[in-house]
Write an enzyme that holds these catalytic residues in place. Structure first.
Site, PDB file in Angstrom:
ATOM      1  CB  THR A   1       0.096   5.858  -0.970  1.00  0.00           C
ATOM      2  OG1 THR A   1       1.395   5.563  -0.430  1.00  0.00           O
ATOM      3  CG2 THR A   1      -0.970   5.085  -0.214  1.00  0.00           C
TER       4      THR A   1
ATOM      5  CB  ILE B   1      -0.981  -0.003   1.198  1.00  0.00           C
ATOM      6  CG1 ILE B   1      -2.094   1.035   0.989  1.00  0.00           C
ATOM      7  CG2 ILE B   1      -0.254   0.239   2.504  1.00  0.00           C
ATOM      8  CD1 ILE B   1      -3.051   0.702  -0.111  1.00  0.00           C
ATOM      9  CE1 TYR B   2       6.405   5.110   1.257  1.00  0.00           C
ATOM     10  CE2 TYR B   2       7.646   3.340   0.213  1.00  0.00           C
ATOM     11  CZ  TYR B   2       7.553   4.655   0.628  1.00  0.00           C
ATOM     12  OH  TYR B   2       8.590   5.527   0.392  1.00  0.00           O
ATOM     13  CB  ALA B   3       4.607   0.568  -3.688  1.00  0.00           C
TER      14      ALA B   3
END
Length: 336
Positions: A156, A152-154
């Site tokens: 976003t 989810i970091y990537a």
């Protein structure tokens, strides 16, 4: 005197960029939430160092607080905004994904809206090599598709790039998104691998090494990274006349994506050995399988950065590790 507004100035990279620009004579307005994702004392110490310059001011608030952000930008009247703040960490995104939506999506939109209202010359935004996700063709180039993020970091950060492109197209604001590769160096975050490794070695605890050590990273020294960002500040994307070789410049907007990496992949075990050598101690190694969302290798094609700025990161990893270890031992009072 040129004025810059930097989000995340109490953070690892924001601190180094602010210090570089202050040394050049810029007026720097910082913005940071001082969240407790890691030790706040380290963040406050970074701001204390920056505050020794008379041209540094800071606001403590979250990116999601649009009123506070708007007021800070209006007061700063910046020529340039560099957006570095956000929720970092690939592994933490597995535990608390909502923090990434709030900070990286909502917060970045707020920064873009403030940049539009302020009419800045250039908005620069941090992205990450993690957006390349499942790509296996290396070195990674900005013109490759990055449609398969693994965390989810990537996701976003990929969304931030898409948001930036649309904002540049709609409002004509020049925007550069830069993709960091594995950054390390003095004042690094405690949750980052170099600090975790150093801490484990010093305390005689096992260090976790994922994928049984079969990992390669494009380790980028933080001083090289911020010099790359500094060069990109002046490489304002515009029309066809601003295009260079290997460019990612959009055909419909003043927007481009730029890798900032060392253009080399280093085996993780070699990086750990460099930390051991600098500390004069051996690690207790705990070999583990690959972690969810991780990738075995990253490697940047940084030719576009060089074509735009004339600069390419070049600090050898062993030299960078020695500088990091000297800082670590000094800050944490560890005898060498």
């Amino acid at each position: 005197m040129r004025r810059v507004f930097i989000t995340g100035t109490a953070g690892f990279i924001g601190f180094h960029l602010a210090e570089l620009l202050l040394q050049e004579g810029w007026e720097v307005a910082g913005f940071d939430a001082m969240t407790d994702y890691y030790e706040v004392a380290l963040k406050r110490r970074r701001h204390e160092i920056l505050a020794q310059h008379g041209r540094f001011t800071a606001t403590e608030a979250r990116l999601e607080d649009m009123e506070a952000l708007t007021r800070a930008v209006e007061t700063a009247r910046p020529d340039v905004i560099v957006h570095l703040a956000g929720q970092a960490g690939v592994r933490y995104s597995l535990e608390n994904p909502r923090a990434y939506i709030d900070s990286n999506i909502t917060g970045t939109f707020n920064v873009m809206e403030c940049a539009r209202a302020a009419g800045v010359e250039h908005l620069l935004m941090a992205s990450t090599s993690s957006v390349y996700g499942a790509n296996t063709e290396m070195p990674y180039a900005e013109t490759q598709k990055a449609d398969h993020p693994l965390t989810i970091y990537a996701a976003t950060k990929k969304a931030n790039e898409a948001m930036g492109h649309s904002w540049a197209h709609i409002h004509g604001i020049p925007i550069t998104a830069f993709r960091f590769f594995t950054v390390y160096g003095p004042w690094g975050r405690p949750d980052m691998a170099p600090s975790r490794f150093a801490c484990g070695i010093v305390e005689g605890r096992p260090i976790d090494i994922y994928n049984n050590g079969e990992m390669w990273r494009d380790f980028t020294y933080v001083g090289d990274l911020v010099r790359g960002i500094r060069g990109l500040i002046d490489a304002v994307p515009g029309g066809a006349e601003t295009r260079v070789a290997n460019d990612s410049l959009s055909p419909v907007a003043p927007f481009r994506i730029v890798n900032i990496g060392n253009s080399d992949k280093v085996r993780l075990l070699d990086f750990i050995e460099a930390i051991e050598d600098a500390l004069g101690r051996k690690a207790i190694r705990n070999y583990m399988p690959m972690q969810t969302g991780d990738v075995p290798a990253t490697w940047a094609d940084a030719s576009l950065l060089q074509n735009l700025t004339g600069y390419r990161p070049q600090t050898p990893f062993r030299e960078g590790v020695e500088r990091f270890v000297r800082w670590y031992c000094d800050y944490y009072d560890v005898p060498l």
